[in-house]
Structure formats: C-alpha cells, structure tokens
Scaffold this active site. Structure first.
Site, PDB file in Angstrom:
ATOM      1  N   GLY A   9       0.792  -1.150  -0.047  1.00 25.63           N
ATOM      2  CA  GLY A   9      -0.062  -0.098   0.028  1.00 25.63           C
ATOM      3  C   GLY A   9       0.789   1.247  -0.013  1.00 25.63           C
ATOM      4  N   ALA A  10       1.997   1.214  -0.686  1.00 26.32           N
ATOM      5  CA  ALA A  10       3.275   2.102  -0.442  1.00 26.32           C
ATOM      6  C   ALA A  10       2.638   3.360  -1.072  1.00 26.32           C
ATOM      7  CB  ALA A  10       4.408   1.584  -0.786  1.00 26.32           C
ATOM      8  N   GLY A  12      -0.170   4.694  -1.198  1.00 27.41           N
ATOM      9  CA  GLY A  12      -1.687   5.246  -0.392  1.00 27.41           C
ATOM     10  C   GLY A  12      -0.909   6.288   0.400  1.00 27.41           C
ATOM     11  N   THR A 100      -4.840  -2.142   8.015  1.00 29.53           N
ATOM     12  CA  THR A 100      -5.952  -2.283   7.220  1.00 29.53           C
ATOM     13  C   THR A 100      -7.146  -2.231   8.234  1.00 29.53           C
ATOM     14  OG1 THR A 100      -4.841  -2.932   5.471  1.00 29.53           O
ATOM     15  CG2 THR A 100      -7.108  -2.963   5.290  1.00 29.53           C
ATOM     16  N   THR A 101      -8.114  -1.554   7.997  1.00 28.45           N
ATOM     17  CA  THR A 101      -9.279  -1.924   8.603  1.00 28.45           C
ATOM     18  C   THR A 101     -10.555  -2.236   7.688  1.00 28.45           C
ATOM     19  OG1 THR A 101     -10.142   0.540   8.582  1.00 28.45           O
ATOM     20  CG2 THR A 101      -8.590  -0.188  10.528  1.00 28.45           C
ATOM     21  N   HIS A 156     -13.966  11.185  10.266  1.00 25.44           N
ATOM     22  CA  HIS A 156     -12.739  11.128   9.296  1.00 25.44           C
ATOM     23  C   HIS A 156     -12.903  11.727   8.240  1.00 25.44           C
ATOM     24  CE1 HIS A 156     -11.697   7.906  12.031  1.00 25.44           C
ATOM     25  NE2 HIS A 156     -10.497   7.883  11.386  1.00 25.44           N
ATOM     26  N   LYS A 160     -12.686   8.128   3.615  1.00 23.98           N
ATOM     27  CA  LYS A 160     -12.781   6.948   4.247  1.00 23.98           C
ATOM     28  C   LYS A 160     -13.732   5.935   3.580  1.00 23.98           C
ATOM     29  CE  LYS A 160     -12.252   5.091   8.812  1.00 23.98           C
ATOM     30  NZ  LYS A 160     -11.064   4.105   8.539  1.00 23.98           N
TER      31      LYS A 160
HETATM   32  P1  NAD Z   1      -5.479   4.797   0.663  1.00 21.96           P
HETATM   33  O1  NAD Z   1      -6.567   4.629  -0.266  1.00 21.96           O
HETATM   34  O2  NAD Z   1      -4.843   6.205   0.470  1.00 21.96           O
HETATM   35  O3  NAD Z   1      -4.277   3.605   0.313  1.00 21.96           O
HETATM   36  C1  NAD Z   1      -4.433   2.397   0.077  1.00 21.96           C
HETATM   37  C2  NAD Z   1      -3.401   1.873  -0.859  1.00 21.96           C
HETATM   38  O4  NAD Z   1      -3.577   0.450  -0.768  1.00 21.96           O
HETATM   39  C3  NAD Z   1      -3.617   2.343  -2.406  1.00 21.96           C
HETATM   40  O5  NAD Z   1      -2.456   2.722  -2.745  1.00 21.96           O
HETATM   41  C4  NAD Z   1      -4.228   1.189  -3.136  1.00 21.96           C
HETATM   42  O6  NAD Z   1      -3.747   1.293  -4.366  1.00 21.96           O
HETATM   43  C5  NAD Z   1      -3.398   0.066  -2.293  1.00 21.96           C
HETATM   44  N1  NAD Z   1      -4.275  -1.120  -2.318  1.00 21.96           N
HETATM   45  C6  NAD Z   1      -5.490  -1.260  -2.413  1.00 21.96           C
HETATM   46  N2  NAD Z   1      -6.051  -2.672  -2.588  1.00 21.96           N
HETATM   47  C7  NAD Z   1      -4.761  -3.387  -2.825  1.00 21.96           C
HETATM   48  C8  NAD Z   1      -4.547  -4.738  -2.860  1.00 21.96           C
HETATM   49  N3  NAD Z   1      -5.503  -5.570  -3.048  1.00 21.96           N
HETATM   50  N4  NAD Z   1      -3.293  -5.134  -3.158  1.00 21.96           N
HETATM   51  C9  NAD Z   1      -2.085  -4.064  -2.969  1.00 21.96           C
HETATM   52  N5  NAD Z   1      -2.401  -2.904  -2.830  1.00 21.96           N
HETATM   53  C10 NAD Z   1      -3.842  -2.402  -2.599  1.00 21.96           C
HETATM   54  O7  NAD Z   1      -5.886   4.516   2.120  1.00 21.96           O
HETATM   55  P2  NAD Z   1      -5.047   4.926   3.403  1.00 21.96           P
HETATM   56  O8  NAD Z   1      -5.713   6.200   4.151  1.00 21.96           O
HETATM   57  O9  NAD Z   1      -3.938   4.875   3.292  1.00 21.96           O
HETATM   58  O10 NAD Z   1      -5.631   3.726   4.569  1.00 21.96           O
HETATM   59  C11 NAD Z   1      -5.191   2.525   4.176  1.00 21.96           C
HETATM   60  C12 NAD Z   1      -5.974   1.392   5.156  1.00 21.96           C
HETATM   61  O11 NAD Z   1      -5.315   1.713   6.476  1.00 21.96           O
HETATM   62  C13 NAD Z   1      -7.407   1.668   5.487  1.00 21.96           C
HETATM   63  O12 NAD Z   1      -8.023   0.571   5.655  1.00 21.96           O
HETATM   64  C14 NAD Z   1      -7.542   2.584   6.445  1.00 21.96           C
HETATM   65  O13 NAD Z   1      -8.942   2.580   7.324  1.00 21.96           O
HETATM   66  C15 NAD Z   1      -6.340   1.981   7.270  1.00 21.96           C
HETATM   67  N6  NAD Z   1      -5.882   2.873   8.406  1.00 21.96           N
HETATM   68  C16 NAD Z   1      -5.411   2.554   9.431  1.00 21.96           C
HETATM   69  C17 NAD Z   1      -4.590   3.467  10.486  1.00 21.96           C
HETATM   70  C18 NAD Z   1      -4.203   2.395  11.929  1.00 21.96           C
HETATM   71  O14 NAD Z   1      -3.428   3.279  12.485  1.00 21.96           O
HETATM   72  N7  NAD Z   1      -4.425   1.373  11.860  1.00 21.96           N
HETATM   73  C19 NAD Z   1      -4.458   4.532  10.503  1.00 21.96           C
HETATM   74  C20 NAD Z   1      -4.864   5.023   9.186  1.00 21.96           C
HETATM   75  C21 NAD Z   1      -5.484   4.454   8.271  1.00 21.96           C
END
Ligand code: NAD
Length: 267
Positions: A9-10, A12, A100-101, A156, A160
C-alpha cells in the site's frame, strides 16, 4: 541490527507516511514498496512519491520477491490486499503488521487462523495516544458501570470507505469489556425515525465523514447530572506510521502468534 521492511500500500496515504517514518528512524530500512499491480504509481520511486529524495526503491506488486529480502511486511491497504499479504507471508515465513481496517467477520476469522503460522501484529489504530485511550476507556467503563450510557462519536476525511472506523469499534470493544457486555449484542450503528427510548445496555456509534479530518474519536459516558468525555484527535498520519514502524521493529524475531499495539507498548 537493521530491520528490513516492505510496505504494502506504499502508494497510498498511509504508505507514504510509512516511507517517511522509516526514513526518519534508525534501525530500519525500506527494502520494498508494494501496491496493486495496476496502480498508476507502479515503477515510481517510493521516496519521491512520499516527498523525499529518491530512495532507489520502486513501487512494484511482486510480494514474493519483496518477502525474499524483507524481515517484516507492513500492510495498509484494503481487506483483499491484507488477505493476499497474509498468504504470501505464511509462504515466506515472515511476520506481518496489519493496519488495514474494515474486515468482515469472515475475513477476521481468516486472519485469526493465520496467526497460527506466523507472527501478526494488528491494530485498528497504531497511535500511542489511542492505545492509551483504549485502556482508559475500559477502566472508566468498569468504574462508572451501568448507571452511565456509553456513546462513541468519530469523524474522518471524506475518502474513508469503512464505517464506523476500526478505532471506534475497538473503543466500543474496550467499553464493552469494562462493562462485561458483548459488543455484538449491544452495538447500535446510527439511529433514525421512531427509535423508542434508549435501552440502557446499548453502546451507540455516530459517524461523521468529511473534509480532511485525519481521525477524531470521543467516548461519552452520560450519567444523571454529569457526563465524562474522553477524546483523541489525530493531527497527522505520522503518528500512525511511527507506531506501525515501532510495531514492525518489535515484531521482527517474535515467536509465532497474535499481538496488538497494547503488547508493543506493554500496556
Ligand atoms: P489509501 O486509499 O490512501 O491507500 C491504500 C493503498 O492500498 C492504495 O495505494 C491502493 O492502491 C492500495 N491497495 C488497495 N488494494 C490493494 C490490494 N489488493 N493489493 C495491494 N495494494 C492495494 O488508504 P489509506 O488512507 O492509506 O488507508 C489504508 C488502510 O489503512 C485503510 O483500511 C484505513 O482505514 C487504514 N488505516 C489504519 C490506521 C491504523 O493506525 N491502523 C491508520 C490510518 C488508516
């Protein structure tokens, strides 16, 4: 010893924050930056994408190649991404940090099953402040008891995709644990129409979505003549990213099993 980290998810929002966190912390090195195979950022330098000087680590989708050189994988994607990552980590015998959530109960069961084969550290929120809040919420619920109604409000950003947030659910679980209730039996997700009077055992969730809010959570304990509110507000994604990198450092070399951020922090 330097711990070699791969990020899934680099490209994102969290992925970029993780690249920054790794670059600013001693003892860790980014060795692979992964995303979806059709991601528009494929082939771009992960450092440049995160607003840093080029790192010579390019966005790819080859999990197997990445896990051949990484000591630990950090996943912040979508549930399908996490499940694919777990399968790859099991095959390669590598630990995984899951940020991920939004998992369904079936997906949660698959993740729990995976912890029999590898070390997994999972947290709905990797910030140190939220993990302290989880403990406070459980303690307060236990002390205040059934005379106080518990409601959880979260806000949020407009992008989201899951609701309520994983953190709000974790706060609900913490309050339910303090009150010796089963969250599944007592959770109310929003109210509309003629709802009738509030049932005292319920724990209510209110979701706000909009703008660029990184993550606000308030747990309210509403009693007769007073109310207590415990609030956490995130002002930067760096606090989640720093916590996840801290968890990766802690997890590398730990025995097979299931861990949380509370384990990492010794709470
Ligand atoms: P984002 O949409 O900006 O980034 C997600 C990234 O994952 C994107 O680059 C996407 O292309 C990639 N991705 C999606 N499906 C994929 C797959 N099947 N294989 C490989 N890569 C894939 O989202 P974000 O804001 O960075 O959030 C990502 C996740 O982290 C969400 O579930 C969010 O709720 C969670 N989150 C958790 C915390 C925590 O502390 N645990 C904090 C913030 C966000």
């Amino acid at each position: 010893m330097t711990v070699k980290i791969a990020i899934l998810g680099a490209a994102g929002r969290m992925g970029r924050a993780l690249v920054n966190a790794i670059a600013s912390q001693a003892g860790v090195e980014l060795v692979a930056a992964l995303d979806r195979d059709n991601a528009p950022e494929s082939g771009l330098d992960a450092g440049s994408l995160a607003g840093l000087p080029a790192l010579g680590v390019f966005i790819s989708s080859d999990l197997e190649e990445a896990l051949a050189v990484a000591d630990v994988l950090i996943d912040f994607t979508r549930p399908e991404g996490t499940l694919a990552a777990i399968a790859a980590c099991k095959k390669a015998g590598r630990p995984i940090v899951i940020g991920t959530t939004g998992f369904t109960p079936e997906q949660k069961a698959l993740i729990a099953e995976a912890t029999r084969g590898i070390a997994v550290c999972q947290a709905a929120n990797f910030s140190v402040g939220v993990n302290v809040l989880l403990k406070l919420v459980e303690d307060a619920a236990r002390t205040l008891g059934d005379a106080y109604d518990v409601e959880i409000v979260e806000a949020h950003h407009r992008h989201k995709v899951d609701a309520p947030s994983g953190t709000a659910l974790a706060l609900g679980e913490a309050a339910a644990a303090g009150l010796q209730r089963d969250l599944k039996q007592v959770a109310i997700y929003g109210r509309e129409g003629h709802t009738g009077a509030r049932k005292s055992e319920t724990i209510g969730f209110v979701t706000v979505r909009g703008g660029d809010v990184i993550g606000d959570h308030t747990v309210m304990y509403l009693g007769d003549g007073e109310r207590l509110e415990l609030t956490h507000k995130a002002s930067s994604r760096q606090n989640f990213a720093g916590g996840a990198v801290r968890a990766a450092l802690w997890l590398a070399g730990k025995p097979v099993g299931s861990y949380s951020m509370r384990d990492v922090l010794g709470l």
